[in-house]
Design an enzyme around this catalytic site. Structure first.
Site, short mmCIF file in Angstrom:
data_model
loop_
_atom_site.label_atom_id
_atom_site.label_comp_id
_atom_site.label_asym_id
_atom_site.label_seq_id
_atom_site.Cartn_x
_atom_site.Cartn_y
_atom_site.Cartn_z
NE ARG A 169 -4.05 -2.05 2.02
CZ ARG A 169 -5.25 -2.07 2.62
NH1 ARG A 169 -5.59 -1.08 3.40
NH2 ARG A 169 -6.08 -3.07 2.42
CB THR A 204 -13.45 -6.64 2.40
OG1 THR A 204 -14.49 -7.32 1.71
CG2 THR A 204 -12.15 -7.39 2.20
CD GLU A 205 -9.33 -2.57 3.44
OE1 GLU A 205 -8.71 -3.02 4.41
OE2 GLU A 205 -8.79 -2.37 2.34
CB SER A 206 -12.74 -2.27 9.30
OG SER A 206 -14.01 -1.75 8.90
CG LEU A 265 -13.37 -0.70 0.20
CD1 LEU A 265 -12.29 -1.72 -0.11
CD2 LEU A 265 -13.13 0.58 -0.61
#
Length: 455
Positions: free
Chosen positions: A53, A307-309, A304
């Site tokens: 990233r 999935t991230e948190s 999104l």
């Protein structure tokens, strides 16, 4: 005078005959401090150095950074192609220190000074806990078992072990360059193959992704390894060894060890908040508010975030990403998140949308449905790795403007040395499995959200 300085810069650190005084042309500790920069040489790998990233990461990288800080100098990293190239670059004066677990061998002890931590490594059998097969506890139990390995040292060790045991190990050599050693570990975790072999440090790291792995069965003798410097840089070697000894229990050192070898890399997930009420999360209103700014369906933005948190505003990833949208600290700052507000839901969503909008500009010529996939992939890996995968796709006759079955194939292959060392790749090693699954999971869940949740 200018000619003399040029000569010193070119010659670098030359061997000398045991004198404790620094000769003209050497580049030992004092010269490094005077220059204000420590140049370390390393290799791309999941345990040493990689870009994630947009941020430099890796266990050896972080230790190098801490060591450089202790010297009061800046760190500069140079990546070699392989171990032989590491040593060549060091001897040629292209770097000051090899920050990689270099095996201690008689051949190299004659030309290098080993320093830093004395790391003990060995090869282990990677097997699945709780599977159909009984967990192996002794090497003799490998007889009659199917073990899958890539060509190289793991295969060589298995062949020798098979001879020592009188034969009977079913060794399967996986030759395809599209499968890496870490891919084989994943296949063991998924139950696709029963066993593979790897080094214990790589096994420890991969167990943070797949907690169902057993890595306790050693099949080789211990191998010592450590950092190294040129023979005529004894003061740098001494400083590195003393730093490791003094700091192996420091908060920073322990945090780095925990980040790579202990913290789970998987995020637990829960279902939709309320199907009856048509709510995905507590933050639906914020998703609806900001998704408009980038022309996204709010349900895609919610997928999104899920999935991230798992919609947890307090989440902090192993890599240091924070908040609902899991932005890396440097990205959050660049997108205008006020200090201390990284875990504020609205600030996180607002910054993520701004970042998505900027990223989308790099793919503005793609059709909208493709652009979304490339943006999601970049959000997960960093745009550099996606651009590398596009370049590889083009080189090997695939469509660089199509994600599925084209560019996604090459983001996977960036974990393989044959591909991440290709001249078209500018960003080195990357564990592409996560990005491959990331895009597929988010887009598939978005389709489910569209069926179940009204716009």
């Amino acid at each position: 005078m200018a000619a003399l300085l040029l000569l010193l810069a070119v010659t670098g650190c030359r061997n000398h005959t045991g004198s404790q005084e620094t000769e003209a042309g050497t580049h030992d500790l004092q010269q490094i401090k005077d220059s204000g920069q420590l140049v370390v040489l390393t290799l791309y790998s999941s345990t040493s150095y990689f870009n994630y990233r947009g941020q430099e990461m890796g266990f050896q990288y972080e230790l190098s950074e801490q060591f450089a800080k202790s010297l009061g100098v800046e760190l500069k990293v140079k990546v070699a192609r392989n171990v032989k190239d590491l040593i060549r670059k060091l001897q040629a004066g292209e770097g000051d220190l090899i920050a990689y677990t270099l095996p201690v061998t008689k051949e190299w002890k004659d030309s290098l000074l080993y320093c830093g931590e004395d790391v003990i490594t060995h090869q282990v059998v990677v097997q699945r806990k709780g599977g159909r097969n009984k967990t192996l506890k002794d090497v003799t139990e490998l007889i009659g078992k199917d073990i899958y390995v890539k060509p190289g040292k793991y295969h060589e060790r298995l062949v020798n072990l098979d001879k020592e045991l009188g034969g009977g190990i079913h060794i399967h050599l996986v030759r395809g360059d599209s499968v890496s050693a870490e891919d084989l570990i994943e296949q063991v975790a998924q139950g696709k193959i029963p066993y593979t072999v790897t080094d214990n440090d790589i096994a420890r790291l991969n167990r943070t992704y797949y907690p169902n792995l057993d890595i306790d069965l050693a099949i080789s003798f211990d191998q010592r390894s450590s950092w190294a410097v040129r023979k005529d840089c004894p003061q740098l070697a001494k400083a590195a060894s003393e730093w490791h000894k003094a700091n192996s229990t420091s908060p920073d050192y322990k945090a780095s060890t925990k980040r790579y070898f202990e913290i789970s890399k998987s995020t637990p997930h829960t279902p939709i908040l309320s199907l009856r009420e048509g709510r995905i999360s507590h933050y639906d209103d914020l998703f609806k508010k900001y998704a408009k700014e980038i022309g996204w369906d709010w349900r895609l933005l919610a997928s999104l975030a899920y999935t991230e948190s798992n919609f947890d505003t307090t989440a902090v990833s192993w890599a240091g990403a924070k908040g609902l949208m899991q932005l890396m600290p440097s990205t959050a700052r660049a997108m205008g998140v006020p200090p201390g507000k990284e875990q504020n839901a609205e600030e996180s969503i607002k910054a993520a949308v701004k970042y998505i909008g900027k990223t989308a500009q790099s793919f503005k010529n793609l059709p909208p449905e493709e652009q979304v996939k490339f943006v999601l992939a970049s959000y997960n890996s960093g745009i550099g790795h996606v651009q590398d995968a596009m370049a590889l796709a083009e080189k090997y006759g695939k469509d660089k403007n199509v994600w599925k079955d084209n560019v996604e194939k090459y983001i996977l292959l960036k974990a393989n040395e044959e591909y991440f060392t290709d001249p078209v790749c500018k960003n080195g090693y990357f564990r592409g499995t996560e990005t491959y699954n990331f895009v597929r999971e988010i887009t598939a869940r978005y389709e489910q959200y569209k069926k179940k949740i009204k716009e």
